[in-house]
Motif scaffolding. Sequence first.
Motif, PDB file in Angstrom:
ATOM      1  N   LYS A 186       0.840  -1.193   0.000  1.00 21.47           N
ATOM      2  CA  LYS A 186       0.000   0.000   0.000  1.00 21.47           C
ATOM      3  C   LYS A 186       0.879   1.247   0.000  1.00 21.47           C
ATOM      4  CE  LYS A 186      -3.742  -2.268   2.533  1.00 21.47           C
ATOM      5  NZ  LYS A 186      -4.595  -2.246   3.753  1.00 21.47           N
ATOM      6  N   PRO A 187       0.466   2.270  -0.766  1.00 18.19           N
ATOM      7  CA  PRO A 187       1.225   3.529  -0.754  1.00 18.19           C
ATOM      8  C   PRO A 187       1.322   4.078   0.668  1.00 18.19           C
ATOM      9  CG  PRO A 187      -0.386   3.523  -2.530  1.00 18.19           C
ATOM     10  CD  PRO A 187      -0.689   2.330  -1.681  1.00 18.19           C
ATOM     11  N   SER A 246      11.461   9.468   9.590  1.00 20.52           N
ATOM     12  CA  SER A 246      10.651   8.375  10.134  1.00 20.52           C
ATOM     13  C   SER A 246      11.118   7.034   9.581  1.00 20.52           C
ATOM     14  CB  SER A 246       9.177   8.601   9.795  1.00 20.52           C
ATOM     15  OG  SER A 246       8.707   9.819  10.334  1.00 20.52           O
ATOM     16  N   ASP A 247      10.725   5.958  10.275  1.00 19.81           N
ATOM     17  CA  ASP A 247      10.989   4.594   9.809  1.00 19.81           C
ATOM     18  C   ASP A 247       9.759   4.094   9.067  1.00 19.81           C
ATOM     19  OD1 ASP A 247      13.391   4.792  11.091  1.00 19.81           O
ATOM     20  OD2 ASP A 247      12.734   3.688  12.877  1.00 19.81           O
ATOM     21  N   VAL A 248      10.003   3.383   7.966  1.00 19.28           N
ATOM     22  CA  VAL A 248       8.914   2.924   7.105  1.00 19.28           C
ATOM     23  C   VAL A 248       9.077   1.434   6.851  1.00 19.28           C
ATOM     24  CG1 VAL A 248       7.810   3.143   4.851  1.00 19.28           C
ATOM     25  CG2 VAL A 248       8.673   5.171   6.016  1.00 19.28           C
ATOM     26  N   THR A 249       7.949   0.712   6.866  1.00 17.38           N
ATOM     27  CA  THR A 249       7.933  -0.704   6.507  1.00 17.38           C
ATOM     28  C   THR A 249       6.914  -0.918   5.403  1.00 17.38           C
ATOM     29  OG1 THR A 249       8.548  -1.389   8.742  1.00 17.38           O
ATOM     30  CG2 THR A 249       7.560  -3.059   7.318  1.00 17.38           C
ATOM     31  N   LEU A 250       7.380  -1.444   4.268  1.00 16.78           N
ATOM     32  CA  LEU A 250       6.507  -1.777   3.143  1.00 16.78           C
ATOM     33  C   LEU A 250       6.340  -3.295   3.119  1.00 16.78           C
ATOM     34  CD1 LEU A 250       8.021   0.558   0.396  1.00 16.78           C
ATOM     35  CD2 LEU A 250       6.095   1.013   1.923  1.00 16.78           C
ATOM     36  N   THR A 251       5.099  -3.735   2.970  1.00 18.44           N
ATOM     37  CA  THR A 251       4.799  -5.174   3.034  1.00 18.44           C
ATOM     38  C   THR A 251       4.213  -5.641   1.710  1.00 18.44           C
ATOM     39  OG1 THR A 251       4.366  -5.021   5.407  1.00 18.44           O
ATOM     40  CG2 THR A 251       3.534  -6.969   4.257  1.00 18.44           C
ATOM     41  N   CYS A 252       4.711  -6.796   1.269  1.00 19.27           N
ATOM     42  CA  CYS A 252       4.245  -7.392   0.007  1.00 19.27           C
ATOM     43  C   CYS A 252       4.368  -8.902   0.161  1.00 19.27           C
ATOM     44  CB  CYS A 252       5.096  -6.881  -1.157  1.00 19.27           C
ATOM     45  SG  CYS A 252       4.767  -7.664  -2.729  1.00 19.27           S
ATOM     46  N   VAL A 253       3.251  -9.596   0.033  1.00 18.36           N
ATOM     47  CA  VAL A 253       3.243 -11.053   0.221  1.00 18.36           C
ATOM     48  C   VAL A 253       2.788 -11.710  -1.076  1.00 18.36           C
ATOM     49  CG1 VAL A 253       2.331 -12.985   1.540  1.00 18.36           C
ATOM     50  CG2 VAL A 253       2.765 -10.794   2.671  1.00 18.36           C
ATOM     51  N   TRP A 254       3.582 -12.699  -1.524  1.00 18.62           N
ATOM     52  CA  TRP A 254       3.279 -13.458  -2.746  1.00 18.62           C
ATOM     53  C   TRP A 254       3.148 -14.931  -2.400  1.00 18.62           C
ATOM     54  CZ3 TRP A 254       2.721 -11.258  -7.620  1.00 18.62           C
ATOM     55  CH2 TRP A 254       3.143  -9.941  -7.760  1.00 18.62           C
ATOM     56  N   SER A 255       2.451 -15.633  -3.258  1.00 20.41           N
ATOM     57  CA  SER A 255       2.426 -17.092  -3.177  1.00 20.41           C
ATOM     58  C   SER A 255       2.799 -17.641  -4.546  1.00 20.41           C
ATOM     59  CB  SER A 255       1.043 -17.613  -2.763  1.00 20.41           C
ATOM     60  OG  SER A 255       0.082 -17.334  -3.768  1.00 20.41           O
ATOM     61  N   PRO A 266      11.012 -19.995 -10.416  1.00 18.96           N
ATOM     62  CA  PRO A 266      11.895 -20.478 -11.485  1.00 18.96           C
ATOM     63  C   PRO A 266      11.149 -21.300 -12.521  1.00 18.96           C
ATOM     64  CG  PRO A 266      12.915 -20.791  -9.333  1.00 18.96           C
ATOM     65  CD  PRO A 266      11.492 -20.371  -9.074  1.00 18.96           C
ATOM     66  N   ARG A 267      11.388 -20.974 -13.770  1.00 14.77           N
ATOM     67  CA  ARG A 267      10.866 -21.676 -14.942  1.00 14.77           C
ATOM     68  C   ARG A 267       9.337 -21.632 -15.032  1.00 14.77           C
ATOM     69  NH1 ARG A 267      14.493 -24.903 -12.614  1.00 14.77           N
ATOM     70  NH2 ARG A 267      12.841 -26.215 -11.742  1.00 14.77           N
ATOM     71  N   ILE A 268       8.693 -20.819 -14.177  1.00  8.37           N
ATOM     72  CA  ILE A 268       7.231 -20.741 -14.215  1.00  8.37           C
ATOM     73  C   ILE A 268       6.769 -19.341 -14.585  1.00  8.37           C
ATOM     74  CG2 ILE A 268       5.103 -21.076 -12.945  1.00  8.37           C
ATOM     75  CD1 ILE A 268       6.555 -23.651 -13.507  1.00  8.37           C
ATOM     76  N   GLY A 269       7.191 -18.339 -13.835  1.00  9.64           N
ATOM     77  CA  GLY A 269       6.734 -17.001 -14.142  1.00  9.64           C
ATOM     78  C   GLY A 269       7.267 -15.984 -13.155  1.00  9.64           C
ATOM     79  N   VAL A 270       6.942 -14.707 -13.450  1.00  9.64           N
ATOM     80  CA  VAL A 270       7.392 -13.574 -12.649  1.00  9.64           C
ATOM     81  C   VAL A 270       6.196 -12.674 -12.382  1.00  9.64           C
ATOM     82  CG1 VAL A 270       8.939 -11.589 -12.547  1.00  9.64           C
ATOM     83  CG2 VAL A 270       9.690 -13.678 -13.674  1.00  9.64           C
ATOM     84  N   GLY A 271       6.136 -12.138 -11.198  1.00 10.00           N
ATOM     85  CA  GLY A 271       5.105 -11.166 -10.856  1.00 10.00           C
ATOM     86  C   GLY A 271       5.721 -10.010 -10.100  1.00 10.00           C
ATOM     87  N   GLU A 272       5.167  -8.825 -10.267  1.00 13.60           N
ATOM     88  CA  GLU A 272       5.710  -7.677  -9.559  1.00 13.60           C
ATOM     89  C   GLU A 272       4.599  -6.679  -9.259  1.00 13.60           C
ATOM     90  OE1 GLU A 272       7.385  -4.725 -13.012  1.00 13.60           O
ATOM     91  OE2 GLU A 272       8.744  -6.275 -12.263  1.00 13.60           O
ATOM     92  N   ARG A 273       4.818  -5.907  -8.207  1.00  9.75           N
ATOM     93  CA  ARG A 273       3.920  -4.845  -7.804  1.00  9.75           C
ATOM     94  C   ARG A 273       4.758  -3.608  -7.491  1.00  9.75           C
ATOM     95  NH1 ARG A 273       0.534  -7.632  -9.523  1.00  9.75           N
ATOM     96  NH2 ARG A 273      -1.519  -8.188  -8.662  1.00  9.75           N
ATOM     97  N   GLU A 274       4.191  -2.449  -7.823  1.00  8.78           N
ATOM     98  CA  GLU A 274       4.843  -1.187  -7.528  1.00  8.78           C
ATOM     99  C   GLU A 274       4.074  -0.474  -6.429  1.00  8.78           C
ATOM    100  OE1 GLU A 274       5.271   1.131 -11.015  1.00  8.78           O
ATOM    101  OE2 GLU A 274       6.614  -0.283 -12.029  1.00  8.78           O
ATOM    102  N   VAL A 275       4.820   0.162  -5.543  1.00 10.19           N
ATOM    103  CA  VAL A 275       4.215   0.912  -4.459  1.00 10.19           C
ATOM    104  C   VAL A 275       4.993   2.222  -4.313  1.00 10.19           C
ATOM    105  CG1 VAL A 275       5.629  -0.222  -2.715  1.00 10.19           C
ATOM    106  CG2 VAL A 275       3.479   0.840  -2.054  1.00 10.19           C
ATOM    107  N   THR A 276       4.273   3.278  -4.008  1.00 11.89           N
ATOM    108  CA  THR A 276       4.880   4.603  -3.925  1.00 11.89           C
ATOM    109  C   THR A 276       5.055   5.002  -2.470  1.00 11.89           C
ATOM    110  OG1 THR A 276       3.813   5.221  -5.995  1.00 11.89           O
ATOM    111  CG2 THR A 276       4.694   7.001  -4.641  1.00 11.89           C
TER     112      THR A 276
END
Length: 755
Positions: free
Chosen positions: A315-316, A323-332, A376-386
């Motif tokens: 989430k943006p 300040s300290d910042v934590t960005l969270t991103c969970v993939w399966s 590996p050998r299956i695919g790639v996914g990505e997300r961008e967050v600002t």
Amino acid sequence: MRILFLCLLTLADTRGQVAQTRFVEEPEDQTVVAGQRIVLSCVVLNYSGIVQWTKDGLALGMGQGLKAWPRYRIVGTADSGQYNLEITDAELSDDAVYECQATEAALRSRRAKLTVLIPPEDPTIDGAPEILLRAGTPYNLTCRARSAKPAATIVWYRDGLQQDGAITSTEVLADGKRETTTSQLAINPTDLDIGRVFSCRSTNDAIPAGKETFVKLNVHHPPTVTLSIQPQTVQEGERVVFTCMATANPEIKGYRWAKGGVIIEDAKENKYDTQVDYTFFTEPVSCEVHNDIGSTNVSTLVDVHFAPRIVVDPKPTITDIGSDVTLTCVWSGNPPLTLTWTKKESNMVLSNSNQLYLKSVTQADAGQYVCKAIVPRIGVGEREVTLFVNGPPIISSEAVQYAVRGDRGKVECFIGSTPPPDRIAWAWKENILEAGTLERYTVERTNTGSGVLSTLTINNVMDADFQTRYNCTAWNSFGPGTAIIQLEEKEVLPVGIIAGATIGASILVISCLVALACFLYRRRKGSRKDVTLRKLDIKVETVNREPLTLHADREEDTASVSTATRVMKAIYSSFKDDVDLKQDLRCDTIDTREEYELKDPTNGYYNVRAHEDRPSSRTVLYADYRNPGPARYDTRPPSRLSHSSGYAQLNTYSRGPASDYNAEAAPGPGPPPGTAGGETASQLSYENYGGHAAFPAGAGYATYRLGYGQPPSLDRAPYDAYDPMGKYASATRFSYTSQHSDYGQRFQQRMQTHV
């Protein structure tokens, strides 16, 4: 006297000893198994009176036969003093203490204990011969051995193997002598115990081998289920088959399938065929089987290989400087994925976990971050967050901007920080403008997705505008930000120059294409010169299909000869380039005295011939005629061109008498006597074909001419003239001609090709 007294005394003493009564044998303790015979011994010496037996102190009677005890009798002979008690078919009542008495002599034997052993009755197991049990419910198998003396011992067996852990108890019967033994074996039945046989064996001293009885187990249980998948590992979108193998007692009543707890209505059998997706990796497929006893549910997950799928979207985030910042991103994903955090337009990996932790952020940390997952050998996914970092305005415009003199110019100031600026002001010379128009200057503010753009527009740009520095200042709650921008003049090319450059470039491109075409043409033409001719194996015969009529008109003959000559020139012209090439080779290597042979480009596979059956014709042979003059050439070996070789023959009908044509070569370069200047076209010479410049016709070599005179025979005088081109020149002039040429129309030629 004295001796007599001693003898009498001894005799009296002996008589006293003989008359004494006593037991020689007395009864002893004995054990007998019920139903067997037993004898209690009693032998009395020196007794002739009454002898009786007592049982537990009760006299059994006198005499040989004991009428009150039909199974008892006295056996033996009184003369020998035997009074044995015989008991047949021993019974429990015989179990007592016995005594033998000589009543008149007041003698009693010792007491003898008779123990009667009684084997147990046949053992019994409660519920035998088959017990119905329920799997998982503990149960005690009970075996009883009744009326045994002594008490029976019970041992349990399962399928022939002795079992330990049984609990045994005994109970004394009312007679106080017999006992009943009870043994209990605790079991916890399972479906594996269906048909299992348990046995109990009872033994005591009366029956050492023991007695045995059996019981069979019938275990009712809910279904035992095994769930399998085929294939075990699949790609997303492929099909799998779930198989539910179950055993139950009693029989199975039905199947029910579910996925993730949701019932699958279409699946009713023991197999379920479906197409899998990524959800099968996290939502188990279950198979439930039920019968009258109960139901069993088994579930499993599918090993589905699938590309990364986002579980928790980043989430943006808006934060302040420091300040300290934590960005969270969970993939399966499956197989296990690799996760990386990077800043956009940067390859530096900041984290490999689900969280990116940034400590004490600055405005430089603001921007877009990329959370990328790779399977590996299956695919790639990505997300961008600002990440937005609140701070003073940051101006990112170019320090030098350009405008055209006399045109409208723009000076742009872009503020990309957060929060957005509250105020933007332009300052130049003595002027300050935040919005609106001032003389030639106008300020406009535009909000974009990534910031605010403030534009200072200058109408009719002048020289003074290029000498001015423009100050763009923005303010927000965190403070100001300033940028100084210089405006410079932009050179503009005239339209004529642009058009001329375009035309010039077009001409250059066309020229390059033409040059390329010429190069390819010359290369193709040069490839013909690379043909190597090995043998003089081209034979060309020009034969009339129908006889020619001999005309007296000389001009017609001359015209015919001229036409034939032109045809010959056309025929031989295609080999001219080869002649030039061979001439150069010959000039370089003639001193070696090596014989050069004409090499046929067709390698001897093509023979151009006319009718086999043709009239006699004039055959012109090209031999090596040369003058041994002062040339730089040595004597050449004889040419292979001869009458017998059959190569390079030109056959045609004679055009007139021999006197009309001169077969001899003229000594000079001019035409021969008797031939008009206009008939030079009918003469085949190297002047007609453009002889090689290195060998001019007048340099000591006579011009070679080909006439059409008819000799009396095939023999002829040698030519005095030397062919400056040699046999290469003459041989390589022959070519193939079409039937549609002038010569072909006249003489109706045809070609034959022989391989």
